[in-house]
Design an enzyme around this catalytic site. Structure first.
Site, PDB file in Angstrom:
ATOM      1  N   GLY B  18     -17.494  -0.868 -16.170  1.00  0.00           N
ATOM      2  CA  GLY B  18     -17.774  -2.030 -17.021  1.00  0.00           C
ATOM      3  C   GLY B  18     -17.989  -3.255 -16.138  1.00  0.00           C
ATOM      4  N   GLU B  20     -16.425  -6.270 -15.982  1.00  0.00           N
ATOM      5  CA  GLU B  20     -15.190  -6.778 -15.396  1.00  0.00           C
ATOM      6  C   GLU B  20     -14.570  -5.764 -14.434  1.00  0.00           C
ATOM      7  OE1 GLU B  20     -13.260  -9.836 -16.331  1.00  0.00           O
ATOM      8  OE2 GLU B  20     -15.374 -10.328 -16.708  1.00  0.00           O
ATOM      9  N   LYS B  43     -19.011   9.453 -17.198  1.00  0.00           N
ATOM     10  CA  LYS B  43     -19.571   9.171 -15.864  1.00  0.00           C
ATOM     11  C   LYS B  43     -18.837   9.925 -14.759  1.00  0.00           C
ATOM     12  CE  LYS B  43     -21.824   4.952 -17.153  1.00  0.00           C
ATOM     13  NZ  LYS B  43     -22.050   3.523 -16.928  1.00  0.00           N
ATOM     14  N   THR B  97      -6.954  -6.343 -20.191  1.00  0.00           N
ATOM     15  CA  THR B  97      -7.688  -6.619 -21.434  1.00  0.00           C
ATOM     16  C   THR B  97      -7.022  -7.664 -22.320  1.00  0.00           C
ATOM     17  OG1 THR B  97      -8.328  -4.291 -21.387  1.00  0.00           O
ATOM     18  CG2 THR B  97      -8.771  -5.506 -23.431  1.00  0.00           C
ATOM     19  N   GLU B  98      -7.820  -8.638 -22.759  1.00  0.00           N
ATOM     20  CA  GLU B  98      -7.354  -9.640 -23.715  1.00  0.00           C
ATOM     21  C   GLU B  98      -7.852  -9.257 -25.101  1.00  0.00           C
ATOM     22  OE1 GLU B  98      -8.457 -13.663 -22.798  1.00  0.00           O
ATOM     23  OE2 GLU B  98      -7.514 -14.465 -24.607  1.00  0.00           O
ATOM     24  N   GLU B 209       5.965 -20.446 -21.443  1.00  0.00           N
ATOM     25  CA  GLU B 209       5.189 -21.336 -22.307  1.00  0.00           C
ATOM     26  C   GLU B 209       5.691 -21.186 -23.736  1.00  0.00           C
ATOM     27  OE1 GLU B 209       1.319 -19.767 -21.303  1.00  0.00           O
ATOM     28  OE2 GLU B 209       1.275 -18.443 -23.028  1.00  0.00           O
ATOM     29  N   HIS B 247      -3.736 -18.651 -25.382  1.00  0.00           N
ATOM     30  CA  HIS B 247      -3.103 -17.326 -25.396  1.00  0.00           C
ATOM     31  C   HIS B 247      -2.684 -16.970 -26.819  1.00  0.00           C
ATOM     32  CE1 HIS B 247      -1.747 -18.048 -20.990  1.00  0.00           C
ATOM     33  NE2 HIS B 247      -2.958 -17.521 -21.033  1.00  0.00           N
TER      34      HIS B 247
END
Lengths: 383, 292, 383, 292
Positions: B18, B20, B43, B97-98, B209, B247
């Protein structure tokens, strides 16, 4: 993504829960027709994605179609905590025996669904949690196993329910868990869940939040997203795939990376300023995206200065500087812009900026200096 | 020593072909990471920059002896990719991955209870042990080997803080980005435990955070169990309630989830808490007795 | 509980798998009509709950309705390994490109579903397992997580499938797992699973076993149970809630507890005899149930002596003896019966029996002596 | 010492007011077992023979300190009852119920991987440590305390063998009926491990039968790991293929599942294997040097 009450109730009905008969109206005339169709006493309820609509006058109980029309006239267009009312839900009534509370949410700490149930419904559950914590039954569900019959019994027995209420709530809980799971909800809340004098258990209100990350498998829900209700800048940012949140201050803020931008907001506040927004442009130095982000941030009329905080990482400082320059060239922003560039090749980046930028662009080496400068400029500046 | 990844890490990249995956595989190879295999279904048999590609993780691990994996597959397939790594016996799995659905992550987290493996992320920058192994999307040129452990919910804030350290000639054992999602595989506490057990880590920086209460849990752990000094920093004091700040997990939704509540809990536990990233570097320098 | 091929195929179709068009016929006339309706070449296939029907002549491929009628004439009523054929399945044909094997079973050791797949289908899979084990792909499924996409890919890639076959088998596997789970199957096997020249993947045969313990949640499946096909004694035993298995020998055996009865069979064999059956009357000393069990065991014409092996546990030996006496009184069995009574209050039990029983009842103290005696009596006896 | 249940066992009975549950609760109380609680949904607040009844296991365990449970609920509700016990933190769960669906048991077994608990059964007679604790439907008057451990897939065969032992004045540490279903919570090996670790157990009797290959697995374990002598007995040499012999799990379905295959494996592993229950008693007596 939050659903409106009427959307949440549709979801509940799809999963076998009972609600009152209700019709959505976008005009007083439609509200009148809805009241005629339902008959008798109806409630006209503002559809907004915020709490406290009752106190704000967003719910009116009326006895005739004429009064329903009048009520809708008053409620539609009303501003409730910054949300404009564009729809009302006209609902029939029920003879209520008792009010309860039921919700299922994703518990971040336990990483499991958490069921909350209380026979003290219709009031703020956080208040109940403080004043009478024993009145709330909490049950965690194992996400791989799913809701088990014994857990339904725990909810029912621990809250002291019996007869119709016990049976009805048990059924509702099972259906609600299925809805929670299948809709990828992070929260489904029914407050109040009522027991009618006839022995039925009805969802009188609904608050449903769908996990944004799951929307790829719920295309129907994505379509329901109400673009009209969103802030125009937030709407543009969403279309541009930018993380943007509007705030109340006058220092426009951009940066790369959510944590760094949050930190930048804090530093601006510490320097005595007020951030006008949160805006994460993400990784990379795509000039077009930076230009769009700058344009969105500065299209907020309150913004008097802009702070662009960049950490050059994989994308090096010099590349970022060139991207920013190209973005500035294509825009016509005359507000003061403070650029703070740090990280890999930051010096080179700053040099490029200083040599080429227009007068309104200032560079700083540290976050703290940059914040101070942006706050000062906002105080002095204006347009 | 380092934690989670080091010179013995034999890395497998899920989604290596891919955009990224390919880009960061190149970077990780440049960092000297032993990238031994890639997986892209269909592949198998090809290669990417000399790294052999397989159709399945099980085959890749069997053929190459991979012991860790980094995941770059799109969100709809990320949970499946994690399950595949876990079932193939990989000990460290790092999901970059997000946008992985929360319900998927609840199932994955539950499954982790049955497995002897560590999942980092998702929605994280990865793990980097300077000059040993780079299993991340982090820029390795801001790192330098040393004795500070870094654990963070945020990517760019990690870079900022690491840069502050490196500029002061303070090196790092390992930097771990645990991820910014509401539900992540590994929380602060597990990483703090690893740093505490690592004889080479002399100080830990913890960057939190808004959202959740993982920082409070960590504070309790630090106070009760840790000898290694910890310096904390929390972002998001100015965040309004109910808004997601970039986020997916950074959202104020109740008392515990605010930056104030977290900072107070940390300070109450005796943890020195900086008010900005620069101050993190200053406090660490003070603790380690570094002058510059 | 095993399903017939046609029942298994119904289950598969319900879960989205493709099969050939097929019609069940219970008479040659019906078979002819079925062949007319389907048209062209058809196969007439015996429906029996045992393997090897092909070799036994239970499958005939014919080209016309007349021939179908003839074939059904021959197959219906046929005995295949002790199973009488009462139905045939008349099926259309397909142009077959290749034959594969696919099954999902409960793996007792791993306590998980196990998928077996091979591109070498249409033959005995155990033979493939021996001669070419690499031709079989094995994948375990976690029962709480369910079948994952990567596991489907493993099956497809490891067996070297491509194109239509890969896609088709992937889809079939997902559907078959759902069928396996929702039907509470302990085995679903498709052999052969074929790829047609047109690119479809079809189940040409089906073998499905449903977990007997799950039948309470599959009332529809229970109804399909074919009582006609069962052995008459086994059928009666089932109705009486007795565990009974018919065997080939002449020593009828009863006892309390499955393990003890199995052990009794073995001891009889060791003593040179041949057990006529397995019959577990279960716990307790219910005279009625014992009488029914005795009646079932002795209604087998081959039985020449009966061994009743009892361990007095919670139900004490004396109570068991009284129950047995009362059962014997109500029956008219004149075959020799050897009773061996052990455990709690065994002596008292034996005394009661010895004092009161008719001449054809003998008591023994040990299992070994009782087995020897029963074998001797079977040799001498007869009716 | 005993394994699994002893004088410290505080037992909870699930389905205490059902016919079987009530009957065996009376018997277990007579054996001196500390039956501290019963659970029957809807009957909370009542009692049975002095044992308080609760609506849920969690409440019962919380109120009475129960640490083990025995399950008598009907098959459709048995898996739910097991989950309830496991989630309430009970360490030993014994499911007597016969006829629990196999798919339910696959899910339960999988879930056990996440829990620090032992499930015995289903379809089992339970566990009995003579004169210490009786968590079973076994007749306690055939037992006597001593140093032989008994583990078996069959109930009445256990009684028969225990009786053979007791008649020879050979007592037992604990007898465990692991159950006759295809999928059970605890297999031979786990119980053999417990007996091996128990200093009071000087000899173990293992009673197997047709179906599956648990006996072969156990044989390997005994040969590789056990010092304690083991005497085995297998039932079902005369069982035909494909027929369920009473126990749902007792079915010959392939080479490994036959009594011959099991006996051979046991003998190959050096385990003395009796040909009938009486011989079990004789061999144990010989090993222990008991004459009578």
């Amino acid at each position: 993504m939050d659903l409106y009450e009427y959307q949440g109730k549709e979801l509940l009905r799809e999963h076998g829960l009972q609600t009152l008969e209700g019709i959505v109206a976008t005009s007083p005339q439609e509200a009148r027709e809805a009241a005629e169709k339902i008959g008798g006493t109806v409630a006209v309820k503002a559809q907004v994605l915020t709490g406290g609509r009752g106190k704000a006058g967003g719910i009116k109980v009326v006895d005739s179609p004429e009064e329903a029309e009048e009520a809708a006239e008053q409620i539609l267009g009303m501003d409730i905590k910054g949300h404009t009312v564009r729809r009302v839900l006209v609902e029939g009534g029920a003879e209520i025996e008792s009010e309860m509370y039921l919700s299922i949410m994703v518990d971040r700490g336990e990483k499991k669904p958490l069921i909350l149930f209380s026979t003290e419904g219709g009031v703020d559950i956080e208040e109940v949690a403080e004043t009478n914590p024993d009145a709330i039954v909490r049950v965690y569900v194992d996400p791989l196993v799913g809701l088990l019959p014994y857990q339904v019994r725990e909810v029912v027995f621990y809250s002291g329910l019996e007869g119709d209420a016990a049976k009805g709530v048990g059924k509702v809980l099972q259906n609600l868990y299925t809805a929670f799971k299948e809709a990828d909800a992070s929260l489904v809340e029914i407050n109040p869940l009522v027991l009618t004098k006839g022995g039925d258990v009805l969802a009188l209100d609904s608050k449903v939040t769908i996990d944004n990350s799951s929307l790829f498998r719920h295309p129907d829900v994505s379509e329901q997203q109400d673009v009209e209700a969103a802030d125009p800048q937030e709407h543009r940012a969403q279309e541009a795939d930018l993380q943007y949140v509007k705030l109340e201050g006058d220092v426009g803020i951009l940066g790369n990376g959510a944590g760094l931008v949050m930190s930048t907001l804090d530093v601006v506040a510490q320097a005595g300023g007020e951030p006008a927004n949160f805006c994460d442009v993400g990784g990379g130095a795509d000039a077009e995206k930076i230009a769009e982000a700058l344009d969105i941030v500065t299209s907020n009329e309150q913004v008097r200065s802009v702070l662009f905080n960049i950490f050059g990482g994989i994308t090096r400082g010099d590349e970022v500087a060139r991207g920013l320059l190209s973005a500035l060239e294509s825009s016509e922003i005359d507000l003061p812009i403070v650029v703070r560039l740090d990280g890999t090749n930051a010096e080179e980046g700053r040099r490029i900026l200083e040599e080429n930028t227009p007068e309104n662009v200032h560079t700083e080496e540290t976050m703290l200096d940059a914040a101070r400068r942006a706050v000062e400029l906002a105080r002095d500046g204006g347009r | 020593m380092a934690i989670l990844v080091d010179e013995n890490t034999r890395l497998l990249v899920q989604g290596i072909t891919g955009r990224e995956g390919a880009f960061h595989t190149g970077r990780m190879l440049q960092s000297g990471t032993h990238v031994v295999a890639g997986v892209t279904p269909g592949k198998g048999g090809q290669d990417y920059e000399g790294v052999p590609i397989f159709n399945t993780v099980e085959e890749a691990a069997r053929e190459t002896g991979a012991n860790a994996s980094v995941i770059f597959v799109p969100p709809p397939f990320a949970a499946d990719a994690i399950f595949e790594s876990l079932d193939s016996g990989l000990g460290t799995v790092c999901c970059i991955t997000e946008g992985v659905p929360v319900h998927d992550m609840m199932r994955v987290s539950d499954y982790l209870n049955m497995k002897n493996a560590t999942l980092i992320g998702p929605n994280c920058p990865g793990v980097l042990s300077p000059e040993k192994s780079n299993v991340s999307i982090m820029p390795d040129d801001i790192f330098t080997p040393g004795n500070v452990g870094v654990v963070s919910r945020s990517g760019t804030l990690t870079y900022q803080v690491v840069n502050e350290l490196t500029q002061r000639s303070i090196g790092q054992t390992t930097a771990v980005g645990i991820g910014g999602d509401p539900i992540i595989g590994t929380d602060f506490i597990e990483i703090l435990k690893l740093f505490e057990a690592d004889p080479d880590t002399g100080c830990v920086v913890m960057i939190g955070e808004i959202g959740g209460n993982a920082e409070q849990q960590a504070a309790e752990y630090v106070q009760a169990e840790m000898q290694t000094p910890v310096v904390a920093y929390i972002a998001g004091f100015t965040a309004p309630e109910g808004k997601t700040m970039g986020h997916a997990g950074a959202i104020v939704s109740g008392g515990e989830s605010t930056a104030e509540a977290k900072s107070q809990a940390l300070e109450k536990a005796g943890i020195r808490t900086a008010t900005n990233p620069t101050e993190v570097g200053e406090i660490v320098a003070e603790i380690l007795g570094v002058s510059f």
